[in-house]
Design a protein around this motif. Sequence first.
Motif, mmCIF file in Angstrom:
data_model
loop_
_atom_site.group_PDB
_atom_site.id
_atom_site.type_symbol
_atom_site.label_atom_id
_atom_site.label_comp_id
_atom_site.label_asym_id
_atom_site.label_seq_id
_atom_site.Cartn_x
_atom_site.Cartn_y
_atom_site.Cartn_z
ATOM 1 N N LEU A 95 0.844 -1.180 0.000
ATOM 2 C CA LEU A 95 0.000 0.000 0.000
ATOM 3 C C LEU A 95 0.880 1.230 0.000
ATOM 4 N N ARG A 96 0.441 2.214 -0.735
ATOM 5 C CA ARG A 96 1.191 3.458 -0.788
ATOM 6 C C ARG A 96 0.353 4.554 -0.170
ATOM 7 N N SER A 97 0.976 5.482 0.445
ATOM 8 C CA SER A 97 0.294 6.605 1.053
ATOM 9 C C SER A 97 0.462 7.810 0.154
ATOM 10 N N ASP A 98 -0.656 8.447 -0.199
ATOM 11 C CA ASP A 98 -0.586 9.667 -0.991
ATOM 12 C C ASP A 98 -0.555 10.868 -0.064
ATOM 13 N N ALA A 99 -0.193 12.002 -0.586
ATOM 14 C CA ALA A 99 -0.060 13.199 0.227
ATOM 15 C C ALA A 99 -1.425 13.763 0.632
ATOM 16 N N ILE A 100 -2.470 13.521 -0.152
ATOM 17 C CA ILE A 100 -3.785 14.100 0.124
ATOM 18 C C ILE A 100 -4.475 13.283 1.213
ATOM 19 N N GLY A 101 -4.555 13.779 2.382
ATOM 20 C CA GLY A 101 -5.294 13.159 3.465
ATOM 21 C C GLY A 101 -4.753 11.816 3.905
ATOM 22 N N ASP A 102 -3.565 11.439 3.509
ATOM 23 C CA ASP A 102 -2.942 10.177 3.902
ATOM 24 C C ASP A 102 -3.837 8.981 3.563
ATOM 25 N N ILE A 103 -4.426 8.998 2.356
ATOM 26 C CA ILE A 103 -5.278 7.911 1.886
ATOM 27 C C ILE A 103 -4.394 6.839 1.280
ATOM 28 N N GLN A 104 -4.726 5.581 1.562
ATOM 29 C CA GLN A 104 -3.915 4.487 1.063
ATOM 30 C C GLN A 104 -4.659 3.770 -0.056
ATOM 31 N N PHE A 105 -3.922 3.449 -1.111
ATOM 32 C CA PHE A 105 -4.485 2.754 -2.258
ATOM 33 C C PHE A 105 -3.681 1.486 -2.517
ATOM 34 N N ASP A 106 -4.370 0.460 -2.993
ATOM 35 C CA ASP A 106 -3.712 -0.780 -3.376
ATOM 36 C C ASP A 106 -3.257 -0.598 -4.823
ATOM 37 N N ARG A 107 -1.959 -0.765 -5.085
ATOM 38 C CA ARG A 107 -1.412 -0.558 -6.434
ATOM 39 C C ARG A 107 -1.193 -1.902 -7.098
ATOM 40 N N MET A 108 -1.658 -2.038 -8.349
ATOM 41 C CA MET A 108 -1.476 -3.259 -9.116
ATOM 42 C C MET A 108 -1.144 -2.851 -10.545
ATOM 43 N N THR A 109 -0.145 -3.496 -11.092
ATOM 44 C CA THR A 109 0.228 -3.182 -12.463
ATOM 45 C C THR A 109 -0.730 -3.891 -13.417
ATOM 46 N N GLU A 110 -0.729 -3.441 -14.652
ATOM 47 C CA GLU A 110 -1.609 -4.050 -15.662
ATOM 48 C C GLU A 110 -1.209 -5.499 -15.919
ATOM 49 N N GLU A 111 0.079 -5.787 -15.867
ATOM 50 C CA GLU A 111 0.536 -7.156 -16.075
ATOM 51 C C GLU A 111 0.052 -8.071 -14.948
ATOM 52 N N LEU A 113 -2.634 -7.689 -13.245
ATOM 53 C CA LEU A 113 -4.066 -7.859 -13.451
ATOM 54 C C LEU A 113 -4.336 -8.896 -14.546
ATOM 55 N N LEU A 114 -3.603 -8.831 -15.655
ATOM 56 C CA LEU A 114 -3.798 -9.791 -16.747
ATOM 57 C C LEU A 114 -3.426 -11.201 -16.312
ATOM 58 N N ARG A 115 -2.350 -11.360 -15.544
ATOM 59 C CA ARG A 115 -1.980 -12.676 -15.044
ATOM 60 C C ARG A 115 -3.060 -13.237 -14.124
ATOM 61 N N GLY A 116 -3.630 -12.388 -13.320
ATOM 62 C CA GLY A 116 -4.702 -12.828 -12.435
ATOM 63 C C GLY A 116 -5.936 -13.247 -13.205
ATOM 64 N N LEU A 117 -6.267 -12.518 -14.267
ATOM 65 C CA LEU A 117 -7.428 -12.863 -15.084
ATOM 66 C C LEU A 117 -7.200 -14.160 -15.860
ATOM 67 N N GLU A 118 -5.981 -14.399 -16.320
ATOM 68 C CA GLU A 118 -5.688 -15.629 -17.061
ATOM 69 C C GLU A 118 -5.797 -16.850 -16.150
ATOM 70 N N GLY A 119 -5.555 -16.674 -14.878
ATOM 71 C CA GLY A 119 -5.611 -17.781 -13.945
ATOM 72 C C GLY A 119 -7.043 -18.152 -13.550
ATOM 73 N N LEU A 120 -8.004 -17.338 -13.919
ATOM 74 C CA LEU A 120 -9.395 -17.639 -13.577
ATOM 75 C C LEU A 120 -9.920 -18.767 -14.446
ATOM 76 N N VAL A 121 -10.714 -19.634 -13.878
ATOM 77 C CA VAL A 121 -11.307 -20.758 -14.594
ATOM 78 C C VAL A 121 -12.762 -20.409 -14.883
ATOM 79 N N PRO A 122 -13.231 -20.587 -16.127
ATOM 80 C CA PRO A 122 -14.630 -20.287 -16.421
ATOM 81 C C PRO A 122 -15.539 -21.251 -15.664
ATOM 82 N N PRO A 123 -16.750 -20.818 -15.317
ATOM 83 C CA PRO A 123 -17.655 -21.698 -14.568
ATOM 84 C C PRO A 123 -18.071 -22.891 -15.414
#
Length: 131
Positions: A95-111, A113-123
């Motif tokens: 998690l990274r902290s931004d300067a605005i109000g110390d809000i934390q966001f989960d950072r994920m690269t596009e790669e 995300l694509l690896r995670g989607l490829e690992g999904l099995v269709p129902p």
Amino acid sequence: MARVTVEDCIDKVENRFELVLIASHRARMISAGSQIMVDRDNDKNPVVSLREIAESRLAPEDLKEDFIHSLQKHVEVDEPEAEAVPALIPPNDGLRSDAIGDIQFDRMTEEDLLRGLEGLVPPAETEDDGD
């Protein structure tokens, strides 16, 4: 039965205006299907409601309370207040902290995300899906 007048009911409900309000509310209740406490004798609902009040078949205080409740749009419910839970500080894993109000966001690269989607099995198809 003889005619019912306001004077017959005034000893039960002293304020004439309040009497009119609760008698009309009771007449609406009768129209909606409420059980009648006196013989109808071909009387209309307002007369029946006045006769019920005059004969003390209904408590005027209960009718007044019911009338007030029917007019309320928002009814407050006394519920116990939730206890304050102390805030937990989450670990700083990915998690990274931004300067605005110390809000934390989960950072994920596009790669990632694509690896995670490829690992999904269709129902799996069921018998109902074939229709």
